[in-house]
Scaffold this motif. Structure first.
Motif, PDB file in Angstrom:
ATOM      1  N   LEU B  17     -66.540  38.770  52.750  1.00  0.00           N
ATOM      2  CA  LEU B  17     -67.412  37.409  53.420  1.00  0.00           C
ATOM      3  C   LEU B  17     -66.941  37.521  54.661  1.00  0.00           C
ATOM      4  O   LEU B  17     -66.869  37.758  55.886  1.00  0.00           O
ATOM      5  CB  LEU B  17     -68.313  36.295  53.509  1.00  0.00           C
ATOM      6  N   LYS B  18     -65.450  37.306  54.525  1.00  0.00           N
ATOM      7  CA  LYS B  18     -64.458  37.479  55.702  1.00  0.00           C
ATOM      8  C   LYS B  18     -64.364  38.711  55.987  1.00  0.00           C
ATOM      9  O   LYS B  18     -64.058  38.834  57.410  1.00  0.00           O
ATOM     10  CB  LYS B  18     -62.895  37.023  54.987  1.00  0.00           C
ATOM     11  N   MET B  21     -67.241  40.062  57.658  1.00  0.00           N
ATOM     12  CA  MET B  21     -66.768  39.330  59.473  1.00  0.00           C
ATOM     13  C   MET B  21     -66.453  40.172  60.409  1.00  0.00           C
ATOM     14  O   MET B  21     -66.671  40.267  61.593  1.00  0.00           O
ATOM     15  CB  MET B  21     -66.515  37.867  58.820  1.00  0.00           C
ATOM     16  N   HIS B  46     -56.386  39.403  66.215  1.00  0.00           N
ATOM     17  CA  HIS B  46     -55.425  39.136  64.993  1.00  0.00           C
ATOM     18  C   HIS B  46     -55.471  39.510  63.360  1.00  0.00           C
ATOM     19  O   HIS B  46     -55.092  38.398  62.575  1.00  0.00           O
ATOM     20  CB  HIS B  46     -55.405  37.443  64.620  1.00  0.00           C
ATOM     21  N   LEU B  47     -55.549  40.909  63.899  1.00  0.00           N
ATOM     22  CA  LEU B  47     -55.441  41.901  62.496  1.00  0.00           C
ATOM     23  C   LEU B  47     -53.875  42.527  62.486  1.00  0.00           C
ATOM     24  O   LEU B  47     -54.033  43.376  63.314  1.00  0.00           O
ATOM     25  CB  LEU B  47     -56.366  42.210  61.649  1.00  0.00           C
ATOM     26  N   ASN B 215     -70.076  32.219  84.846  1.00  0.00           N
ATOM     27  CA  ASN B 215     -70.874  31.475  85.199  1.00  0.00           C
ATOM     28  C   ASN B 215     -71.429  32.131  86.675  1.00  0.00           C
ATOM     29  O   ASN B 215     -71.057  32.485  87.901  1.00  0.00           O
ATOM     30  CB  ASN B 215     -70.256  30.605  85.558  1.00  0.00           C
ATOM     31  N   MET B 229     -79.893  31.855  83.459  1.00  0.00           N
ATOM     32  CA  MET B 229     -77.748  31.700  83.607  1.00  0.00           C
ATOM     33  C   MET B 229     -76.797  31.059  82.132  1.00  0.00           C
ATOM     34  O   MET B 229     -77.713  31.357  81.607  1.00  0.00           O
ATOM     35  CB  MET B 229     -78.402  29.327  83.133  1.00  0.00           C
ATOM     36  N   PHE B 231     -73.523  30.670  81.446  1.00  0.00           N
ATOM     37  CA  PHE B 231     -72.315  29.967  81.632  1.00  0.00           C
ATOM     38  C   PHE B 231     -70.950  30.332  79.831  1.00  0.00           C
ATOM     39  O   PHE B 231     -71.986  30.278  79.419  1.00  0.00           O
ATOM     40  CB  PHE B 231     -72.996  28.301  80.655  1.00  0.00           C
ATOM     41  N   ASN B 232     -69.956  29.921  80.313  1.00  0.00           N
ATOM     42  CA  ASN B 232     -68.744  30.205  80.146  1.00  0.00           C
ATOM     43  C   ASN B 232     -69.001  31.836  78.843  1.00  0.00           C
ATOM     44  O   ASN B 232     -68.872  32.071  77.812  1.00  0.00           O
ATOM     45  CB  ASN B 232     -68.681  29.350  78.790  1.00  0.00           C
ATOM     46  N   LYS B 234     -71.941  32.807  78.203  1.00  0.00           N
ATOM     47  CA  LYS B 234     -73.050  33.084  77.047  1.00  0.00           C
ATOM     48  C   LYS B 234     -74.568  32.725  77.892  1.00  0.00           C
ATOM     49  O   LYS B 234     -74.466  32.093  78.858  1.00  0.00           O
ATOM     50  CB  LYS B 234     -72.636  32.258  75.909  1.00  0.00           C
ATOM     51  N   LEU B 235     -75.691  33.420  77.205  1.00  0.00           N
ATOM     52  CA  LEU B 235     -76.925  32.628  77.912  1.00  0.00           C
ATOM     53  C   LEU B 235     -77.086  31.251  77.685  1.00  0.00           C
ATOM     54  O   LEU B 235     -77.030  30.775  75.894  1.00  0.00           O
ATOM     55  CB  LEU B 235     -77.643  33.834  77.262  1.00  0.00           C
ATOM     56  N   TYR B 236     -77.573  30.603  79.234  1.00  0.00           N
ATOM     57  CA  TYR B 236     -77.794  29.170  77.472  1.00  0.00           C
ATOM     58  C   TYR B 236     -79.713  28.928  78.126  1.00  0.00           C
ATOM     59  O   TYR B 236     -80.479  29.618  79.014  1.00  0.00           O
ATOM     60  CB  TYR B 236     -77.598  28.346  79.324  1.00  0.00           C
ATOM     61  N   GLY B 238     -81.106  26.042  76.674  1.00  0.00           N
ATOM     62  CA  GLY B 238     -81.593  24.990  76.961  1.00  0.00           C
ATOM     63  C   GLY B 238     -82.090  24.711  75.587  1.00  0.00           C
ATOM     64  O   GLY B 238     -82.240  25.184  74.709  1.00  0.00           O
ATOM     65  N   ASN B 239     -82.433  22.565  75.181  1.00  0.00           N
ATOM     66  CA  ASN B 239     -82.133  22.824  74.178  1.00  0.00           C
ATOM     67  C   ASN B 239     -83.177  23.332  73.566  1.00  0.00           C
ATOM     68  O   ASN B 239     -83.616  23.815  71.990  1.00  0.00           O
ATOM     69  CB  ASN B 239     -82.835  21.470  74.278  1.00  0.00           C
ATOM     70  N   SER B 240     -84.775  23.893  73.825  1.00  0.00           N
ATOM     71  CA  SER B 240     -86.136  24.444  73.173  1.00  0.00           C
ATOM     72  C   SER B 240     -86.261  26.201  73.558  1.00  0.00           C
ATOM     73  O   SER B 240     -86.872  26.516  73.232  1.00  0.00           O
ATOM     74  CB  SER B 240     -86.899  23.589  73.316  1.00  0.00           C
TER      75      SER B 240
END
Lengths: 405, 405
Positions: B17-18, B21, B46-47, B215, B229, B231-232, B234-236, B238-240
């Motif tokens: 798995l590692k 990834m 970090h390899l 942003n 939007m 933010f940081n 990444k696409l935001y 919202g909750n749903s």
DNA sequence: GATACTTTCTAAAAATTTTTAATAAGTCTT
DNA sequence: AAGACTTATTAAAAATTTTTAGAAAGTATC
């Protein structure tokens, strides 16, 4: 090894750095969860059981972690639980408001371990930085705690704050120099400055009503109106740290003049200041009200708290004032819901104490202005952190920073 | 090994798995950067150098990565560059608008490798799903590409969309069942549904004006008004998945009735629909205007595009209409700036074509309604993706999903 | 209370990754 | 054009981590 200093990781490379990062992550998860088993940590960090245990043993040798004994099992051998070692690290929180400086010292679980020290001090004065220094110094001295164990100092205050640079552009401008840096030199340990509402938002996320939520808005309805936002489980600061200036959006055309210079800002209708002003300006048309009588005595100063207390006694004038505020606040909240689709909205601050009277008008506004699907998503709750919220926020800021990365 | 199927990682554990990834992350960084050296990848993940190279060799054996030859050096041996292998994977993008379905097939660099197919189709009809199926099938057939290399299908459309569940609550409700799931069964490969404005936002982030910004707000000013939007970085959603319903905030008390059922929504004053409606309703008081003459011919239908063209020819009425829209849009944008402190705002869609006439009124509103510090942070630019924006967004959605986690 | 099944813990073997060090291939300055 | 300095690549040695497998310590069921 110093896991709390952001410099440490710069001096490491390769395998040492990898191990350091893993161990720091263990500390972070222990902070967030209180205590965890070795197996669980291994699963989270994708490390094998022997490696995880080896790391935990090292952290115990270094006195940062302690064995907390057996935990519960759900059908197998009971695991050994591990947690951050008690009395190994402390942080200091300072909450600076318009009229007071509140200071206390917290342990790793962010329990205040000394009396909370409150000192009157006007925010605008040039001596505030010195007062902060004196307050913190006296709290450190009084606590009798080994100063080496104090990992950092968090300071929260109102204003437009760039927490990366450590500058408050509204109050304590310090000639454009970093307040954080200046204090860091004096204290010889990391100092973090953050906007009060944003810090309280983090306090809610870790210890309050927003625990385990991912997309949260926090409204601090106090004398002013402040906002903090959590997106995808992280505090959102905006490009320069100024996100959340929700109080100064133009809600009403040609409304009241706001201290910010614009007219009709949300803060001019939905804040403690607005509540008191509204009360005073319509006092003469409500001579029957208990508030009218209260104000006849020149020594009595009207505050949001007083108005809420009259409402609780059933005073109609007080209730109508709060209702009006609730409608305006609800309209503002509906903007946020429409734009941000949060799952939770937390109301904090002095005025939010009146939440039982605010609930109905806020809901009424949401029914008016929100798309139903969005409205249904957003639960609205009152903060339960009480008066500790500010200082807890200041302490949380330190923990978040020193456990970052 | 199938790196594109979200199921794969569930069947792996421990070291396998590692490694999986890490290799997937390599693919992700190669997608984002185009090409990278082994050393750079190693530093990011970090390899060590030998490990990174071993992974890259495996990915080359598996035909996902290719050696792109020597890159540039800044004072040392020139590095070997690596990139995603050409012609190894493809994705399909479908952009569904109110009246059309646009489909095309893209390579790993999101270049359209076949003619973009446009088909008239009304969104509300119950046959839209079938039409989408037919369009995609015919694009796959015509492309003559090995179907095994087509990794997924992205579909964008207007409406309140829960992209996790694959449901559009506004159009194509499909009796509450997942459209994404239904189509996935038919195509036997992953299908992703996303709101059009959010997908275009991602297209801007990866290939447009928002590249390398963290942003960002994207406003799609077309017939309607949509928002996305970042933010940081990444696409935001919202909750749903409903975040960005900015078009339906109550801008004007007792304004025009909006199709959403409320009054005075921003969309009723700042959208292509609003522009055309406004033109028609004030036509008779502007009989001098070229638009008046144009509309005398019953065959001519007024569109935002026509109005913009008249403005470009200097027509005063057209210019005043656009100016009015710009003021309203600017007021809306000032809300977003105050709340979200973005570093960049991208204007896209048909109406944004008029950005040279929108710039002044938007700025005027920002001067009126924004705190200077926040206004200064936010650059406003026009999208440069043109008519491909929609379909590119649909394709980006697929890449983002299959490279996630 | 015996049996079957889980989960945790630990030691030794196996596998993998990092480190080291040497080589290759550049850039930049003089 | 030579020498000093960087950066990349590679092979072998060293270190670390994972796997494996068995023991320990539980829970649940009959």
């Amino acid at each position: 090894m110093n896991y709390w200093d952001s410099e440490t990781s710069n001096s490491l490379a390769g395998l040492e750095l990898k191990k350091f990062m893993s161990k720091k992550k263990i500390l972070k998860y222990l902070y967030h969860s209180g205590e965890l088993s070795s197996t669980k940590i291994g699963k989270i960090l994708h490390l094998s059981a022997p490696t995880t245990l080896a790391y935990l043993n090292e952290l115990m040798d270094e006195d940062f972690v302690e064995d907390r004994g057996k935990g519960n099992s759900i059908g197998g051998r009971r695991p050994n639980m591990y947690g951050l070692k008690k009395n190994s690290i402390y942080v200091i929180g300072v909450d600076v408001t318009r009229h007071h400086i509140t200071t206390s010292i917290f342990n790793h679980e962010l329990e205040s371990i000394a009396k909370i020290k409150v000192e009157s001090s006007e925010l605008k004065s040039e001596t505030t930085l010195n007062k902060i220094y004196n307050e913190v110094s006296s709290v450190i001295d009084d606590s009798k705690i080994d100063p080496d164990k104090i990992m950092g100092i968090g300071i929260t205050m109102p204003g437009l704050i760039d927490s990366e640079l450590g500058i408050n552009y509204t109050y304590l401008t310090n000639n454009g120099k970093s307040i954080a840096y200046d204090l860091q030199q004096k204290f010889n340990r990391p100092v973090f400055i953050e906007n009060d509402a944003k810090a309280r938002t983090l306090a809610e996320l870790r210890y309050g009503a927003a625990k385990d939520f991912l997309n949260v808005l926090y409204l601090q309805v106090d004398w002013g109106l402040g906002t903090g936002m959590i997106f995808n489980g992280k505090l959102y600061r905006g490009n320069s740290g100024f996100a959340g200036e929700f109080a100064h959006i133009p809600l009403e055309t040609d409304g009241k003049l706001c201290p910010c210079g614009k007219r009709g800002c949300l803060e001019t209708v939905a804040s403690g200041d607005a509540l008191v002003e509204d009360a005073i300006s319509s006092l003469n048309s409500n001579v029957e009200s208990a508030i009218y009588k209260y104000c006849q005595n020149k020594d009595n100063k009207l505050t949001p708290k007083i108005i809420i207390e009259f409402a609780q006694k059933g005073d109609q004038f007080a209730l109508s004032l709060i209702n009006k505020l609730g409608l305006a606040l609800g309209k503002g909240i509906s903007y946020l819901i429409q734009i941000l689709n949060p799952e939770l909205i937390v109301l904090g601050g002095r005025v939010a104490q009146a939440s039982e009277y605010l609930e109905t008008p806020i809901k009424q506004s949401l029914y008016n202005y929100c798309i139903p699907k969005l409205r249904e998503d957003a639960k609205i709750v009152q903060s339960n952190l009480g008066s500790k919220a500010g200082i807890l926020g200041a302490a949380v800021i330190v923990m978040e920073h020193i456990l970052e990365n």
